[in-house]
Every structure is written in C-alpha cells, then in structure tokens.
Scaffold this motif. Structure first.
Motif, PDB file in Angstrom:
ATOM      1  N   THR A   1       1.070  -1.043  -0.194  1.00 27.83           N
ATOM      2  CA  THR A   1      -0.483   0.020   0.411  1.00 27.83           C
ATOM      3  C   THR A   1       0.367   1.136  -0.011  1.00 27.83           C
ATOM      4  N   SER A   2       2.171   1.002   0.734  1.00 34.86           N
ATOM      5  CA  SER A   2       2.281   2.455   0.924  1.00 34.86           C
ATOM      6  C   SER A   2       3.713   2.694  -0.438  1.00 34.86           C
ATOM      7  N   PHE A   3       4.036   2.087  -1.028  1.00 37.82           N
ATOM      8  CA  PHE A   3       4.475   2.152  -2.151  1.00 37.82           C
ATOM      9  C   PHE A   3       4.258   2.472  -3.359  1.00 37.82           C
ATOM     10  N   LEU A   4       2.523   1.670  -3.295  1.00 38.70           N
ATOM     11  CA  LEU A   4       1.660   2.649  -4.386  1.00 38.70           C
ATOM     12  C   LEU A   4       1.186   3.645  -4.081  1.00 38.70           C
ATOM     13  N   TRP A   5       0.706   3.576  -3.627  1.00 40.43           N
ATOM     14  CA  TRP A   5       0.580   5.443  -2.534  1.00 40.43           C
ATOM     15  C   TRP A   5       1.227   6.401  -3.189  1.00 40.43           C
ATOM     16  N   SER A   6       2.452   5.931  -2.905  1.00 42.84           N
ATOM     17  CA  SER A   6       4.227   6.794  -3.241  1.00 42.84           C
ATOM     18  C   SER A   6       4.889   7.024  -4.232  1.00 42.84           C
TER      19      SER A   6
ATOM     20  N   GLN B   1       0.301   4.893 -13.582  1.00 41.98           N
ATOM     21  CA  GLN B   1       1.306   4.656 -12.028  1.00 41.98           C
ATOM     22  C   GLN B   1       1.273   3.577 -11.108  1.00 41.98           C
ATOM     23  N   SER B   2      -0.028   3.439 -10.815  1.00 44.62           N
ATOM     24  CA  SER B   2      -0.544   1.564  -9.648  1.00 44.62           C
ATOM     25  C   SER B   2       0.669   0.467 -10.402  1.00 44.62           C
ATOM     26  N   VAL B   3       0.677   0.111 -11.759  1.00 45.88           N
ATOM     27  CA  VAL B   3       1.213  -0.361 -12.540  1.00 45.88           C
ATOM     28  C   VAL B   3       2.685  -0.325 -12.766  1.00 45.88           C
TER      29      VAL B   3
ATOM     30  N   LYS C   1       6.009  11.733  -3.387  1.00 42.62           N
ATOM     31  CA  LYS C   1       6.375  11.710  -1.943  1.00 42.62           C
ATOM     32  C   LYS C   1       6.027  10.778  -1.344  1.00 42.62           C
ATOM     33  N   ALA C   2       6.621  10.725  -0.129  1.00 43.26           N
ATOM     34  CA  ALA C   2       6.373   9.057   0.484  1.00 43.26           C
ATOM     35  C   ALA C   2       5.098   9.582   1.268  1.00 43.26           C
ATOM     36  N   VAL C   3       4.271   8.315   0.834  1.00 46.80           N
ATOM     37  CA  VAL C   3       3.047   7.919   1.945  1.00 46.80           C
ATOM     38  C   VAL C   3       3.562   6.800   2.715  1.00 46.80           C
ATOM     39  N   SER C   4       3.089   6.332   4.366  1.00 47.05           N
ATOM     40  CA  SER C   4       2.702   5.672   4.597  1.00 47.05           C
ATOM     41  C   SER C   4       1.291   4.911   5.530  1.00 47.05           C
ATOM     42  N   LEU C   5       1.280   4.221   4.957  1.00 52.95           N
ATOM     43  CA  LEU C   5      -0.042   3.979   5.503  1.00 52.95           C
ATOM     44  C   LEU C   5      -0.410   3.716   6.933  1.00 52.95           C
ATOM     45  N   ALA C   6      -1.662   4.386   7.597  1.00 52.07           N
ATOM     46  CA  ALA C   6      -1.469   4.856   8.773  1.00 52.07           C
ATOM     47  C   ALA C   6      -2.634   3.722   8.931  1.00 52.07           C
TER      48      ALA C   6
END
Length: 442
Positions: free
Chosen positions: A212-217, A238-240, A311-316
């Motif tokens: 998840t975090s990689f997908l969003w980032s 982007q997801s691919v 950006k970096a996004v982390s699953l919360a």
C-alpha cells in the motif's frame, strides 16, 4: 456476566442481520442493563505476552477508579473467526480492541453499535484518528485508541559494511537491496543474505498491506473517490509502475528473501532478526523485540523515501475500541472507552519504551510522546504519521477489497512470467464489482 437471555435476543438479531446482508448498528436493541455487569474485553494480542499484561493493567486501573469489573481475554490466531463464533454462540464480548481496518466488516455484520464522538475526552483526540472510526455513512462506530505508521528497518551494520548511504530515493533503496544480496554484508563468506523481508502472504491481506505505501508513494491508488462514490484505479499507469517496482525485487533482482509469498508478519519478524534479510518495512511495535534479538546498534529506522509520485506516503493504521452490540452494561462500555482515551489511559497503554505497548502512537493530542518515551525513534513514526499518514478508503467494507488486492499482488510476485498490467486490469474489474455490491460504485 452479561444476561444470557438478553444475549440470546441479540444473537437472534445478529443472525437475521447476517442472513439479510444488512447493516444494523444494534445500539438500540433494548438489552436489559446492569451497571454492575463485568465488561468482557477482547484484544488481538498473543496470550501470555507483555501486551496482554498491559491490557490487564489498564483494565485493572479502570476497575479501581470506576468500580466496574473487567475481564481481559487475549487472542491472536484467527481472532476474527473466533469473534464470529462468539456472535453465533450469542457470547459477544463487551469491548473489542482490534485493527481500524476491521471497522467496515463489523458494521456490516451488525456486531458494533454507534458511538458519539462527544464522549468525555473525545474532543482531545486527533481528527485523523476519528476518521479511522467513521463508517461509510459518516457515523462513528468505534472510539480511536492507538495509531501507527510504518518505516524502513535497515541493518545499519550491513549498510556500513557494503558502503551504501541511507537510501534517499527508490533507486538507492533498490540498490541497497542488491548490495545486501550480493555483497556478503554479514561477512561469513556465503551467499545467504537478501535485501528485502516481505510479509507476502495473502492471509489477512498481508500482501496488500505491504504494498500500500509503495503504491501511494508512486502516485498510484486502489480507488478514486468522487462524491462518496468510488472507482477502481489499481490499473492506472502509476499503480502498474509501483507493483512492477516490487515485482522486480522478487523476479529480476531476486533481492527478496525466499518464500516471501507465504510469509506472515510474525514469521517475517523472525526472518529479519535471524539475519536472512536486511530491509524490513514494518511498524514501531517491533523495535523492543529487535533491540533484544539483534541489538539496538545493529539496525536503524528511517522513513520510506519519496517515490515516483513525488512524495512518501505511509499507510496509517492503528486500533479502535469497538463497543459491541448487546452489552448488558453500555454505560460501562462508554466509561471504559473514556478512560482508555484519557491522558492517563493512553500513557499506561504506551508502556514506556517496553514491548508491552498497546498504544503505539497516542490518539489523544494532549499526550506528549517524549513525556512517556525516551527512545527518539518513536518520534520518527510520529512524524511519518502526522506528515505522510493515510488511512485506507472509508468504503462500507474494505476487507474484501483488501483481500482481492492481496490475492492479485501475491500472484503477480509469484508469477514472474505474468503480465502486471493484465493482472491489475482483472483486479480493477473485481474491485469495481465489489464496489457495486456495496452500492458505492461511481
């Protein structure tokens, strides 16, 4: 103990709810109340663990202050299945402390009752934590209790041995994984180390959780939302790209520990601390364990670098207090929740710097992390949560969507000859079908 006749009435209602497939809060079921009834508290933690003891300490302190009896039961393996069995047997506990991601399923099955955010101390909780207790209908069905984000755990001694910097980009992270795999970072002269420890099992959706975090980032997503309606976005370019980035580690670079596609988190912890892999994306609850098994000086905790999305996004994630339907002591349920979110309750649940914490990051904004914990690594997770944390979408039931994604991602990582885009196109159709069933398809 709760009145069994009342629980039988609740059980009948739950059975009707499950058969009809409807969502019922069950808050106004008319159960006869007994303010002296003991609160049965279930928590998803290993029996006999330090976290079980912290929960018992919290409950005992509440009982001492309120006079309401409590009984704590720690369960870990197949927790959700056991909860379903308790519902079928008309023996629901009064309080369940479990993952925020379980909210949609519990609401759908009618096992929890609605919560008023105006409870004592509710205004002190962070808005983002209350979001994790909100159902798709905008109502709240839990009380926030604990929050967490995720970071990279990197073998510092290995990194220094291969002469690599702390990764500041995904390219550097990928390169570090290759060096850990080919550069003999443990110095034993054998090719027996790998870069990445990945809990890639489909159980409880772990593969999706990890990705998840990689997908969003990377600028990708599971869904796009418009006006409360959702459409699958997991097959966007982007997801691919995000899933292909992870697949490359499995298939081309071969920098992931063998057997990762069947690893659950408890097994992945063991793989990291045994010295088979040197990079593990996980949560703060493992630090005390790794300090004992590896040594605090052997590893470092750093944020995931910004991805192709800029950006970096982390699953919360975190845990909620669920006030279960059919309780014979609803006033006691509320009072326990109010105590658990108070500064005293939150500090007790944080358990200092020990591995007994049941509150990872406090949800009460009045609690200062540094006043309870001296380990500055916790501040890294707090900063990630506040600056980059993001919860999964507030669809009526996230569980089947997460599981479908886990099954798909796992298959992609296991089938190196397969086409990622085709697999994600198929997943997108599955997600759209599920959104249609949940009546939130855009």
């Amino acid at each position: 103990m709760p009145d069994r006749t009342a629980l039988r009435r609740v059980g009948a209602l739950l059975a009707l709810t499950l058969v009809a497939g409807t969502v019922t809060a069950c808050g106004g079921d008319g159960t006869e109340q007994d303010p002296k009834a003991a609160l049965q508290i279930w928590i998803r933690k290993p029996p006999g663990s330090a976290t079980e003891q912290t929960t018992k300490d919290l409950a005992a302190r509440f009982t001492s202050a309120s006079g309401v009896p409590t009984r704590v039961t720690a369960l870990f393996e197949d927790f959700e299945t056991k909860l379903q069995q308790a519902a079928a047997q008309k023996q629901l506990p009064d309080i369940v402390i479990n993952d925020t991601a379980q909210l949609g399923t519990l609401v759908k099955q009618g096992l929890v009752r609605e919560v008023d955010p105006g409870i004592a101390g509710g205004a002190d909780l962070t808005p983002i934590s209350w979001d994790a207790a909100k159902g798709a209908d905008g109502k709240h069905y839990a009380v926030p209790f604990s929050a967490q984000s995720f970071a990279l755990f990197i073998r510092k001694d290995w990194r220094e041995k291969v002469g690599a910097p702390v990764p500041a980009s995904w390219d550097q992270l990928e390169e570090l994984g290759r060096k850990f795999t080919t550069g003999d970072p443990d110095g034993n002269g054998k090719a027996d180390t790998y870069g990445f420890v990945v809990p890639g099992s489909t159980k409880r959706g772990y593969t999706s959780w990890y990705a998840t975090s990689f997908l969003w980032s990377a600028g990708g997503d599971f869904l796009t939302a418009t006006g409360g309606k959702y459409t699958a976005a997991v097959n966007s370019p982007q997801s691919v790209a995000a899933i292909d980035y992870l697949k490359k580690q499995f298939c081309t670079d071969k920098t992931v520990v063998p057997g990762a596609v069947t690893l659950e988190t408890t097994q992945a912890h063991q793989v990291f601390e045994s010295g088979k892999g040197g990079i593990y994306f996980t949560g703060p609850y493992t630090m005390a364990r790794f300090d004992k098994s590896l040594g605090k000086d052997k590893y470092e905790v750093v944020p995931l670098p910004a991805g192709p999305g800029g950006k970096a996004v982390s699953l919360a994630e975190g845990e909620n207090l669920y006030l279960m339907a059919g309780s014979a002591n609803k006033d006691g349920q509320r009072r326990f929740a109010e105590y658990a979110i108070s500064p005293e309750g939150q500090a007790l649940g944080m358990a200092g710097d020990t591995d007994g914490n049941i509150v990872r990051l406090p949800v009460n904004a009045k609690v200062q992390l540094a006043s309870v914990r001296k380990d500055t690594r916790w501040k890294t997770f707090e900063d990630i949560y506040k600056e980059a944390g993001r919860y999964t979408p507030a669809v009526p039931d996230w569980t089947p969507l997460r599981q479908a994604a886990a099954d798909s991602f796992n298959g992609i990582f296991a089938d190196c000859a397969g086409d990622t885009r085709s697999a994600l196109d198929k997943l997108a159709r599955t997600l759209d079908d599920e959104l249609t069933k949940q009546e939130v398809k855009g």
